[in-house]
Design a protein around this motif. Structure first.
Motif, PDB file in Angstrom:
ATOM      1  N   VAL A  89       0.764  -1.048  -0.216  1.00 23.01           N
ATOM      2  CA  VAL A  89      -0.026   0.106  -0.058  1.00 23.01           C
ATOM      3  C   VAL A  89       0.872   1.240  -0.074  1.00 23.01           C
ATOM      4  O   VAL A  89       0.692   2.024  -0.691  1.00 23.01           O
ATOM      5  CB  VAL A  89      -0.954  -0.061   1.064  1.00 23.01           C
ATOM      6  N   GLU A  90       1.843   1.284   0.862  1.00 19.70           N
ATOM      7  CA  GLU A  90       2.891   2.498   0.978  1.00 19.70           C
ATOM      8  C   GLU A  90       3.383   2.604  -0.407  1.00 19.70           C
ATOM      9  O   GLU A  90       3.676   3.767  -0.682  1.00 19.70           O
ATOM     10  CB  GLU A  90       3.726   2.325   2.045  1.00 19.70           C
ATOM     11  N   ALA A  91       3.943   1.556  -0.806  1.00 21.90           N
ATOM     12  CA  ALA A  91       4.792   1.604  -2.115  1.00 21.90           C
ATOM     13  C   ALA A  91       3.735   2.119  -3.314  1.00 21.90           C
ATOM     14  O   ALA A  91       4.451   2.982  -3.983  1.00 21.90           O
ATOM     15  CB  ALA A  91       5.339   0.378  -2.643  1.00 21.90           C
ATOM     16  N   ILE A  92       2.663   1.606  -3.230  1.00 21.67           N
ATOM     17  CA  ILE A  92       1.736   2.366  -4.593  1.00 21.67           C
ATOM     18  C   ILE A  92       1.418   3.729  -4.185  1.00 21.67           C
ATOM     19  O   ILE A  92       1.112   4.541  -4.980  1.00 21.67           O
ATOM     20  CB  ILE A  92       0.444   1.363  -4.583  1.00 21.67           C
ATOM     21  N   LYS A 131       1.047  10.869   4.665  1.00 21.21           N
ATOM     22  CA  LYS A 131      -0.049  11.770   4.492  1.00 21.21           C
ATOM     23  C   LYS A 131      -1.527  11.090   4.434  1.00 21.21           C
ATOM     24  O   LYS A 131      -2.433  11.851   4.246  1.00 21.21           O
ATOM     25  CB  LYS A 131       0.563  12.653   3.479  1.00 21.21           C
ATOM     26  N   LEU A 132      -1.316   9.982   4.104  1.00 21.26           N
ATOM     27  CA  LEU A 132      -3.001   9.430   3.878  1.00 21.26           C
ATOM     28  C   LEU A 132      -3.416   8.939   5.175  1.00 21.26           C
ATOM     29  O   LEU A 132      -3.154   8.517   6.120  1.00 21.26           O
ATOM     30  CB  LEU A 132      -2.395   7.745   3.286  1.00 21.26           C
ATOM     31  N   ASP A 133      -5.007   9.612   5.181  1.00 16.59           N
ATOM     32  CA  ASP A 133      -5.645   9.211   6.220  1.00 16.59           C
ATOM     33  C   ASP A 133      -6.137   7.788   6.280  1.00 16.59           C
ATOM     34  O   ASP A 133      -5.814   7.171   4.965  1.00 16.59           O
ATOM     35  CB  ASP A 133      -6.790  10.262   6.335  1.00 16.59           C
ATOM     36  N   GLU A 134      -7.046   7.168   7.130  1.00 19.97           N
ATOM     37  CA  GLU A 134      -7.206   6.026   7.380  1.00 19.97           C
ATOM     38  C   GLU A 134      -8.188   5.743   6.247  1.00 19.97           C
ATOM     39  O   GLU A 134      -8.121   4.505   5.432  1.00 19.97           O
ATOM     40  CB  GLU A 134      -7.835   5.744   8.608  1.00 19.97           C
ATOM     41  N   LYS A 135      -9.246   6.434   5.959  1.00 19.69           N
ATOM     42  CA  LYS A 135      -9.967   6.395   4.750  1.00 19.69           C
ATOM     43  C   LYS A 135      -9.338   6.230   3.424  1.00 19.69           C
ATOM     44  O   LYS A 135      -9.907   5.167   2.640  1.00 19.69           O
ATOM     45  CB  LYS A 135     -10.894   7.434   4.806  1.00 19.69           C
ATOM     46  N   ALA A 136      -8.484   6.926   2.970  1.00 14.55           N
ATOM     47  CA  ALA A 136      -7.738   6.828   1.772  1.00 14.55           C
ATOM     48  C   ALA A 136      -6.824   5.702   1.718  1.00 14.55           C
ATOM     49  O   ALA A 136      -6.630   5.163   0.714  1.00 14.55           O
ATOM     50  CB  ALA A 136      -6.910   8.063   1.614  1.00 14.55           C
ATOM     51  N   ARG A 137      -6.201   5.219   3.002  1.00 17.05           N
ATOM     52  CA  ARG A 137      -5.433   4.250   2.915  1.00 17.05           C
ATOM     53  C   ARG A 137      -6.112   2.868   2.774  1.00 17.05           C
ATOM     54  O   ARG A 137      -5.711   1.967   2.014  1.00 17.05           O
ATOM     55  CB  ARG A 137      -4.834   3.939   4.337  1.00 17.05           C
ATOM     56  N   ARG A 138      -7.393   2.824   3.406  1.00 16.66           N
ATOM     57  CA  ARG A 138      -8.390   1.690   3.063  1.00 16.66           C
ATOM     58  C   ARG A 138      -8.757   1.305   1.747  1.00 16.66           C
ATOM     59  O   ARG A 138      -9.015   0.336   1.243  1.00 16.66           O
ATOM     60  CB  ARG A 138      -9.467   1.831   4.248  1.00 16.66           C
ATOM     61  N   SER A 139      -9.100   2.760   1.122  1.00 14.59           N
ATOM     62  CA  SER A 139      -9.759   2.656  -0.134  1.00 14.59           C
ATOM     63  C   SER A 139      -8.624   2.059  -1.270  1.00 14.59           C
ATOM     64  O   SER A 139      -8.822   1.182  -2.004  1.00 14.59           O
ATOM     65  CB  SER A 139      -9.813   4.180  -0.528  1.00 14.59           C
ATOM     66  N   LEU A 140      -7.373   2.497  -0.829  1.00 21.32           N
ATOM     67  CA  LEU A 140      -6.439   2.153  -1.686  1.00 21.32           C
ATOM     68  C   LEU A 140      -5.866   0.701  -1.592  1.00 21.32           C
ATOM     69  O   LEU A 140      -5.589  -0.031  -2.538  1.00 21.32           O
ATOM     70  CB  LEU A 140      -4.910   2.796  -1.156  1.00 21.32           C
ATOM     71  N   ALA A 141      -6.222   0.106  -0.371  1.00 20.12           N
ATOM     72  CA  ALA A 141      -5.761  -1.349  -0.059  1.00 20.12           C
ATOM     73  C   ALA A 141      -6.988  -2.075  -0.854  1.00 20.12           C
ATOM     74  O   ALA A 141      -6.572  -3.162  -1.402  1.00 20.12           O
ATOM     75  CB  ALA A 141      -5.857  -1.671   1.321  1.00 20.12           C
ATOM     76  N   GLN A 142      -8.158  -1.666  -0.891  1.00 19.86           N
ATOM     77  CA  GLN A 142      -9.438  -2.187  -1.642  1.00 19.86           C
ATOM     78  C   GLN A 142      -9.000  -2.281  -3.147  1.00 19.86           C
ATOM     79  O   GLN A 142      -9.357  -3.132  -3.725  1.00 19.86           O
ATOM     80  CB  GLN A 142     -10.569  -1.632  -1.168  1.00 19.86           C
ATOM     81  N   ALA A 173      -7.551  -5.335  -7.904  1.00 16.99           N
ATOM     82  CA  ALA A 173      -6.515  -5.615  -8.965  1.00 16.99           C
ATOM     83  C   ALA A 173      -5.790  -6.841  -8.776  1.00 16.99           C
ATOM     84  O   ALA A 173      -5.612  -7.774  -9.840  1.00 16.99           O
ATOM     85  CB  ALA A 173      -5.499  -4.433  -9.093  1.00 16.99           C
ATOM     86  N   HIS A 174      -5.340  -7.354  -7.484  1.00 16.48           N
ATOM     87  CA  HIS A 174      -4.650  -8.575  -7.200  1.00 16.48           C
ATOM     88  C   HIS A 174      -5.596  -9.718  -7.513  1.00 16.48           C
ATOM     89  O   HIS A 174      -5.131 -10.713  -8.151  1.00 16.48           O
ATOM     90  CB  HIS A 174      -4.299  -8.636  -5.906  1.00 16.48           C
TER      91      HIS A 174
END
Length: 640
Positions: free
Chosen positions: A178-181, A598-609, A614-615
């Motif tokens: 997630v952090e790399a992306i 700088k990612l908030d929890e909502k943005a981090r969760r959305s990115l993980a989803q 994609a995976h």
């Protein structure tokens, strides 16, 4: 791997995520297995045949859906595009492989579960929102399906989706990924660029008549017209019959009295409540505590405390508490039965109910308003009444006239005139269309199939009655059969001249652009290379994000594909033709990665989803490739 899939693919989650299955998918995505023998094959999968009829049906449905979505911008050349045909046949092959695998895994679906999916499909529900068996049969009939055939296909579609969903849901992502992306997604790049316009060179280009003719002679396939037909047809619809039905006021008033209940507006009430919840797994002591708390709240209200203030203080309903418990207006059949009974038993506004137990807990209810039920007056619904009356009579007449149409066109197989004169219909004529369909009635696959059938095309007889939709039928017969041909030179001469002019302008823009790039790569500055007043202007370097709208998207994409420069003093320069025919010159000066912190929890969760999705798609594609590598697949391209 397959055993793990089987273990995860049990339960009802598969058809929950399917939701409301789209009819078109079930009609062509899971193919027709009941085929006549002797047909040419489009493909075979492990010895199981996919006929050209299945392929044509799938291809026609696919292109019609694209035509519907794209409207006037739909590229007609797609109808003859080998790549499009290949995509469709590959899709059919994949579907067959997935179905075979689901069967081997023993995946199944009960009749009750299948029924639940069908009943939840809005396409089969009446105006009341409930499943309507007559509508169900009518919708299927309009697609040439019986309930038995449709249910078999739907069961296959759901089983297939069950397996596919399991694969896609099996993927996961790590925090490091997630952090790399995030670093890549939030990356900015310092970019300078210029566009060399091809239009600059158009005015000096002259294309000779010989070159235009030579291009026509060398590329006959570009100007090929496929085999086409024009058909005469008779179309009968309930809507057209309705316009001719006479109607006087007395008839309409009689109809109003017969259907008065349909225009009755039921009583609605507005209420506020205070909820004291009882946990579903709570024991008797928990329930008793909730009841005592509710009774204490009720006593406070009886002593004169303000309902809204008490609701804000103690109500466990977060949706209404901040509004003083207000639930708005509602009619019967909406709320929990016990709650609803209490509301409608209160006799006047302002009245309070004693604590009422529902499945959510204890409610203290205050009735705040009443909208009495009423019957809409005749004058207010007269137009709607007229439409309903005419539609009802038209539907009764439709079935009778459709039978007459069917009989007369069958008994007089070489003319539509007898049926047209008897029923007062006009014989209409379609525009030419190919086996890939066309506009108007030719957008319907059943009409296309009938028009190119032996009966209509070779024997020049009337088709059978074709149901386009509920209360909408058509009979076609051949008007003209247009063999495959090549457009005459004069018809396409200007088109070829324009194409050759554009090609030369693009080539000159590219040549000019490549020269500019070469100068930049040799160390000359953009200020020197792009002199003021030239055909191209240099846009000074600036930081751009991946989704920046201030820069042409093709230029931005190109810049984000360039390698990182060694330093801002040594930028990377490159050039590329654009879809417009222009040529882009791009310079990349530096790269600034994003900051995952700088990612908030909502943005981090959305990115993980997003990454898990994609995976999951990659897992599915790998699975399909594994199936393909082990399968005996033959695609007969010459038959597509």
């Amino acid at each position: 791997m397959l055993e793990a899939i089987r273990n995860r693919a049990q339960g009802i989650f598969a058809w929950v995520i399917v939701g409301l299955i789209a009819i078109p998918f079930t009609l062509w995505g899971i193919n027709n297995y009941m085929l006549d023998g002797g047909e040419a094959l489009a493909a075979s999968v492990n010895g199981e045949e996919i006929s050209t009829r299945e392929f044509r049906s799938a291809f026609l449905s696919y292109t019609q859906q694209l035509r519907f979505l794209m409207g006037a911008s739909f590229p007609e050349e797609m109808l003859d595009d080998p790549a499009t045909k290949q995509n469709v046949i590959e899709g059919l092959v994949e579907q067959r492989l997935v179905l075979d695998t689901a069967a081997k895994l023993g995946l199944g679906m009960s009749d009750s579960s299948l029924s639940q999916v069908i009943r939840s499909n809005k396409a089969f529900q009446g105006e009341s929102g409930q499943f309507d068996s007559q509508r169900y049969e009518a919708v299927l009939g309009s697609q040439g399906l019986t309930p038995v055939a449709y249910e078999a296909r739907l069961r296959s579609a759901l089983l297939s989706e069950q397996l596919v969903s399991t694969l896609r849901l099996s993927a996961f992502t790590t925090q490091q990924e997630v952090e790399a992306i995030a670093r890549l997604q939030q990356q900015k790049r310092e970019i300078g660029y210029s566009i060399v316009p091809s239009a600059t060179f158009r005015d000096v280009i002259e294309v000779s008549a010989d070159k235009v003719r030579q291009y026509y002679d060398d590329h006959p396939e570009e100007f090929r017209i496929p085999e086409q037909v024009k058909v005469h047809y008779l179309r009968l619809t309930a809507d057209s019959l309705a316009t001719d039905i006479p109607l006087d006021e007395q008839t309409l008033r009689d109809f109003y009295e017969e259907s008065e209940d349909q225009y009755r507006v039921p009583e609605r009430r507005r209420a506020s409540h205070i909820l004291i919840t009882v946990p579903p797994q709570g024991d008797e002591a928990t329930r008793q505590q909730a009841q005592e708390k509710a009774e204490a709240v009720f006593e406070r209200l009886q002593q004169g405390e303000d309902f809204e203030e008490v609701a804000k203080e103690v109500s466990d309903d977060p949706g209404s508490a901040q509004k003083g418990g207000d639930l708005g207006f509602f009619g019967r059949g909406v709320m929990d039965p016990a709650f609803e009974e209490a509301v409608f038993s209160l006799e006047e506004t302002g009245a309070l109910s004693e604590p009422v137990l529902s499945k959510f807990g204890y409610h203290i209810i205050k009735l705040t308003d009443i909208e009495a039920g009423e019957v809409k007056p005749f004058e207010a619904v007269s137009e709607e009444l007229a439409q309903r009356y005419r539609r009802q009579i038209a539907e009764e007449q439709f079935y009778e006239q459709a039978e007459i149409l069917d009989n007369l066109t069958y008994e007089n197989p070489f003319t539509l005139e007898v049926a047209a004169e008897t029923l007062g219909l006009s014989i209409e004529t379609s525009e030419p269309f190919s086996q890939n369909g066309g506009s108007g009635i030719a957008a319907n696959p059943k009409v296309v199939a009938a028009a190119f059938s032996e009966e209509v095309l070779r024997e020049e007889m009337n088709s059978q009655t074709i149901e386009l939709a509920p209360n909408d039928v058509v009979v076609v017969r051949l008007d003209k059969h247009l063999l495959a041909d090549t457009k005459p030179f004069e018809e396409v001469r200007e088109e070829i001249e324009e194409k050759l002019t554009l090609d030369q302008a693009m080539a000159q823009a590219q040549e000019r652009g490549e020269t500019l790039v070469a100068h930049l790569q040799q160390g000359e500055s953009p200020e020197t290379v792009f002199k003021e007043g030239g055909e191209a202007v240099w846009n000074e370097k600036k930081l751009y994000a991946r989704d920046d709208q201030e820069i042409p998207s093709e230029v931005l994409k190109m810049a984000y594909e360039l390698p990182h420069p060694e330093s801002p003093e040594n930028p990377v320069f490159a050039g590329q033709p654009l879809g417009s025919g222009d040529y882009a010159v791009v310079g990349l000066y530096r790269v600034e990665n994003g900051n995952p912190g700088k990612l908030d929890e909502k943005a981090r969760r959305s990115l993980a989803q997003e990454m898990e999705k994609a995976h999951g798609e990659m897992v599915y594609r790998d699975f399909i490739q594994e199936l393909k590598s082990k399968a005996d697949i033959k695609i007969y391209t010459e038959n597509l």
